[in-house]
Design a protein around this motif. Structure first.
Motif: not given
Lengths: 220, 215
Positions: A58, A97, A147
């Motif tokens: 991230l 994610y 996503e």
């Protein structure tokens, strides 16, 4: 523009292929580690490692991750086609994610469900497989569709390792024809429907989920 | 195993490059916040047609990969007669990308405020703009800080993409060093650590402000 349009279609297919294969792989990796993360305590070594992994994914740009996959994989003796290097890089990114997404959806499921299945004599593993994860997957779907649109956008960055996807193909054509603005506009119009389409699917799924949960509240 | 001496040797270059990354990120974040404030104000006060235009802009920035947008700006600016160096082209590109998100952040924050406030302002004789500036915007500062933090992270990450238009930021320097010395692992590690540091520190600072700002 009309002339080069057919030549951009096979690269467009490569873009779609690379993003969806990575999404598929990352979904399962995320589900696996996400469920381990949410069930066991925070100090479990697997959890510590996966939290560290998520933090790294991230907090670093995707271009660095792609360079890393491209330069480090041959160093450790894995020689792959550039397509599969792209898949690995995007999977690496997306798994971070997906772990967060599945962890959030699994922890959002009511504690009563665990207790109920315990009363029915189910072990933890059976509970997860038959009770918790099917419900969690439904809650994961909107975020996963989001996503997907992120991944399609990220796949443009794979042009830096010379994977012949849409952006790279357009760059090559620019070099041949010097029609910069036209090709850029064409690219944008090829990306837009796919990316916005997936994000509308995400919104639709989110709304559907919201409706369902509010309906259950009414019944209560 | 790791060549620590080499890592120390290239550290000044990497630090200078991280400074450029930070500079670009802050400049473009501030520009995109300004653009976001201005355009969200326009969107909230004007009619359907302008709203559709702004909507198109937002969807465009969301639907097209950032890399493609950066190259569009890179090629389009000279095309319409504006010549910037790479640094400012990068700033323009990132502000453009960021504005798409900040417009939505501010617009949603205002729309989430109770409607009674707008009505009350109207009764007191405030115009739409005065209403926004004196009543609504001061309230959304705290509310929009978490998404702005998110946007800050996005901007720092997107600034790495500027290496393709050869802005001398961290990723570009990393690439240069790799192909100068043919050392991969150390340089990648150092760049990764720099990014982790930058983003983690920025997130920590803005979390601190989130807690501090109690309205």
């Amino acid at each position: 523009m009309v002339e080069v349009f057919p030549r951009l279609l096979p690269p467009l297919w490569v873009t779609i292929k690379v993003s969806f294969i990575s999404l598929f792989l990352a979904f399962f990796i995320g589900l696996f580690f996400g469920s381990i993360n949410s069930v066991f305590s925070k100090l479990n070594p697997i959890n510590l490692v996966s939290r560290f992994y998520v933090w790294i994914v991230l907090c670093t740009p995707i271009i660095i991750q792609i360079y890393a996959a491209y330069l480090l994989l041959p160093k450790i003796g894995i020689k792959l086609d550039v397509f599969w290097v792209g898949v690995i890089a995007l999977t690496f990114n997306s798994a971070g994610y997906q772990i967060e997404i599945s962890r959030a959806s699994i922890t959002s499921i009511d504690k009563g469900q665990y207790e109920a299945s315990k009363t029915l004599g189910m072990g933890l593993f059976t509970t997860m497989i038959y009770i918790i994860i099917p419900q969690a997957i439904k809650r994961m779907l909107p975020a996963t569709a989001n996503e997907a649109s992120h991944l399609i956008k990220a796949s443009a960055v794979l042009s830096v390792i010379a994977l012949l996807e849409l952006h790279k193909a357009a760059i090559n054509l620019q070099g041949n024809s010097f029609k910069f603005i036209e090709l850029l506009a064409l690219q944008a119009f090829l990306y837009l429907p796919i990316v916005l389409g997936t994000s509308y699917i995400a919104n639709f799924l989110q709304k559907k989920n919201d409706d369902k949960s509010s309906r259950i509240d009414l019944v209560k | 195993m790791l060549d620590i001496d080499f890592m120390i040797e290239i550290l000044p270059r990497v630090l200078r490059a991280s400074l450029v990354t930070l500079e670009i990120s802050f400049l473009s974040l501030s520009f995109s916040i300004l653009l976001g404030l201005a355009f969200s104000m326009v969107a909230l006060t004007s009619g359907k047609f302008v709203n559709i235009l702004i909507r198109c802009f937002v969807e465009f920035t969301r639907g097209v990969p950032q890399l493609v947008q950066i190259s569009i700006i890179y090629f389009a600016l000279p095309y319409i007669g504006i010549f910037f160096d790479e640094f400012w082209t990068g700033v323009v590109a990132l502000s453009f990308i960021g504005a798409g998100y900040t417009i939505e952040i501010f617009r949603n924050a205002v729309l989430n405020i109770n409607k009674g406030q707008q009505e009350a302002g109207k009764i007191l004789g405030f115009s739409n703009y005065q209403n926004l500036i004196y009543i609504l915007y001061p309230q959304i500062i705290k509310r929009s800080l978490p998404p702005i933090t998110n946007e800050l992270i996005n901007v720092v990450k997107a600034s790495a993409l500027l290496s393709v238009i050869s802005v001398n930021e961290l990723t570009k320097i990393m690439n240069d060093v790799i192909f100068e010395y043919f050392v991969v692992i150390e340089v990648l590690l150092e760049a990764t650590i720099m990014y982790l540091l930058i983003i983690s520190v920025l997130v920590y600072i803005s979390r601190y402000f989130e807690k501090k700002l109690v309205i």
